[in-house]
Design a protein around this motif. Structure first.
Motif, PDB file in Angstrom:
ATOM      1  N   PHE A   1       0.829  -1.206   0.000  1.00  0.00           N
ATOM      2  CA  PHE A   1       0.000   0.000   0.000  1.00  0.00           C
ATOM      3  C   PHE A   1       0.867   1.260   0.000  1.00  0.00           C
ATOM      4  CE2 PHE A   1      -1.950   3.461   2.425  1.00  0.00           C
ATOM      5  CZ  PHE A   1      -3.168   3.625   1.788  1.00  0.00           C
ATOM      6  N   VAL A   2       0.624   2.168  -0.960  1.00  0.00           N
ATOM      7  CA  VAL A   2       1.306   3.465  -1.025  1.00  0.00           C
ATOM      8  C   VAL A   2       0.316   4.508  -1.507  1.00  0.00           C
ATOM      9  CG1 VAL A   2       3.202   4.828  -1.993  1.00  0.00           C
ATOM     10  CG2 VAL A   2       3.505   2.371  -1.662  1.00  0.00           C
ATOM     11  N   GLU A   3       0.298   5.675  -0.874  1.00  0.00           N
ATOM     12  CA  GLU A   3      -0.435   6.811  -1.399  1.00  0.00           C
ATOM     13  C   GLU A   3       0.387   8.078  -1.173  1.00  0.00           C
ATOM     14  OE1 GLU A   3      -4.217   7.554   0.383  1.00  0.00           O
ATOM     15  OE2 GLU A   3      -3.427   7.784   2.410  1.00  0.00           O
ATOM     16  N   LEU A   4       0.086   9.100  -1.933  1.00  0.00           N
ATOM     17  CA  LEU A   4       0.837  10.346  -1.845  1.00  0.00           C
ATOM     18  C   LEU A   4       0.013  11.390  -1.117  1.00  0.00           C
ATOM     19  CD1 LEU A   4       3.473  11.755  -2.680  1.00  0.00           C
ATOM     20  CD2 LEU A   4       2.328  12.514  -4.761  1.00  0.00           C
ATOM     21  N   THR A   5       0.622  12.019  -0.104  1.00  0.00           N
ATOM     22  CA  THR A   5      -0.026  13.090   0.643  1.00  0.00           C
ATOM     23  C   THR A   5       0.815  14.361   0.505  1.00  0.00           C
ATOM     24  OG1 THR A   5       1.146  12.533   2.697  1.00  0.00           O
ATOM     25  CG2 THR A   5      -0.977  11.451   2.308  1.00  0.00           C
ATOM     26  N   MET A   6       0.313  15.447   1.082  1.00  0.00           N
ATOM     27  CA  MET A   6       1.029  16.722   0.991  1.00  0.00           C
ATOM     28  C   MET A   6       0.774  17.537   2.246  1.00  0.00           C
ATOM     29  SD  MET A   6       0.783  19.613  -2.027  1.00  0.00           S
ATOM     30  CE  MET A   6       1.652  18.547  -3.186  1.00  0.00           C
TER      31      MET A   6
END
Length: 373
Positions: free
Chosen positions: A359-364
């Motif tokens: 699982f990988v997601e991009l946040t900011m």
């Protein structure tokens, strides 16, 4: 030796009541540049063990959780682990170790084999620790290669084609640098500049200058830890750097904001390898939020704490499967017997694999220093 034991009522049997115990040991930084990360992993695991103990423990046995402070120094990790290995009674598991070089040292020195118990959850995504992996080390997070692939995919999709890298000059940083090169090669994109800095420092000035001199960089991947990342972001922006900056999940967004302020940190992209801790979508995140409010009311949800909670949950469920008197062999068998369904989030070690999640997601970091998806 810096030793922190957590013996509140939520973790131990009441005084004077004899009851079997299951001891779990964490070796992680509670001081030094990664203190915030180590403490939050610790806090999250505490929640999982508090939850289990409040329900009567595991087969009637309470979980005792002990953390040893290695200050993110590999030699300290080795020293402390050797002390654990010499104890008459071994823990049922090690949990929440931090750092590629630290974990690599424990494996190389043969101490993981000497202690001889499963290591559940390590705060590293290095391919060097997975290919080949160690038969007692179980990874609950996606690899750095998967994280880098995700952020390069996102960055290139929005038109960024000119990349640079700032990396920690150690096995962690080298692993990330190689992952960036592979991701760019896959897309036939050049790596225009790279620059390193030394572990356990924030001496990134030379890296800032190197990357500022590279022609028209559009994106820079930071294979660095929170304090070095914060120092780089601040210096790079103050000197007029305009590239989009991306960091890996080992970065603690709160530490970055605390170090340089919300406005300077704003816009930093950070990959994540666990469910978003403030989301109400997954039952596992709602359970985590409820436990945090109950047992740590002054703490706010965080990615690192969420990760520690997942480490603890997997270990608790594995201990339940392993039976009343868990042996190393029984616990290893329990880990690989079936996937762990953790309220909408799955960890899977079946078929003998030791990487439980991709699982990988991009946040900011957004306005006011808040982490957004």
């Amino acid at each position: 030796m810096k030793l922190v034991r957590f013996l509140p009522a939520l973790l131990l049997v009441a005084a004077g009541v004899a009851q079997a115990q299951l001891r779990v040991v964490q070796i992680a930084p509670l001081s030094g540049p990664l203190a915030g990360t180590g403490k939050q992993l610790q806090q999250g695991a505490q929640l999982a063990f508090a939850e289990a103990n409040a329900a009567g423990g595991v087969h009637g046995q309470k979980i005792v959780f002990e953390t040893l402070d290695d200050a993110y120094k590999a030699e300290e990790s080795v020293r402390l682990a050797r002390e654990v290995a010499k104890r008459p009674e071994k823990p049922v598991a090690l949990l929440g170790l931090v750092g590629t070089g630290n974990v690599a040292a424990l494996i190389k020195e043969g101490i993981v084999d000497e202690i001889g118990v499963p290591v559940i959850g390590v705060r590293t995504g290095a391919s060097s620790l997975r290919q080949p992996g160690h038969p007692l080390v179980y990874h609950l997070r996606a690899s750095y290669a998967a994280e880098v692939e995700k952020l390069v995919e996102v960055a290139s999709t929005i038109g960024n084609t000119r990349f640079g890298v700032m990396y920690q000059n150690d096995p962690f940083g080298q692993d990330g640098l190689q992952a960036v090169q592979r991701a760019l090669d896959k897309r036939k994109l050049p790596l225009l500049a790279s620059a390193g800095y030394e572990k356990n420092t924030t001496k990134v000035e030379a890296a800032v200058e190197t990357l500022l001199k590279a022609p028209d960089l559009q994106a820079i991947v930071l294979v660095s830890n929170s304090q070095a990342t914060a120092t780089f972001v601040k210096a790079y922006r103050e000197k007029g750097g305009l590239a989009q900056l991306y960091a890996l999940s080992v970065n603690n967004d709160r530490e970055v904001v605390a170090a340089i302020g919300a406005e300077r940190a704003r816009g930093l992209g950070i990959t994540q390898v666990v469910p978003f801790p403030t989301s109400g979508v997954m039952p596992v995140t709602r359970a985590y939020q409820g436990l945090l409010k109950k047992y740590q009311p002054d703490a706010e949800p965080s990615v690192s704490s969420m990760e520690g909670y997942l480490y603890g949950k997997v270990l608790v469920e594995a201990l339940k499967r392993a039976g009343p008197k868990p042996t190393t062999q029984g616990l290893v068998k329990a880990l690989s017997a079936a996937p762990f369904e953790l309220g909408g989030y799955q960890i899977n070690f079946t078929s003998g694999k030791h990487e439980g999640s991709d699982f990988v997601e991009l946040t900011m970091i957004g306005a006011g220093g808040k982490l957004i998806r």
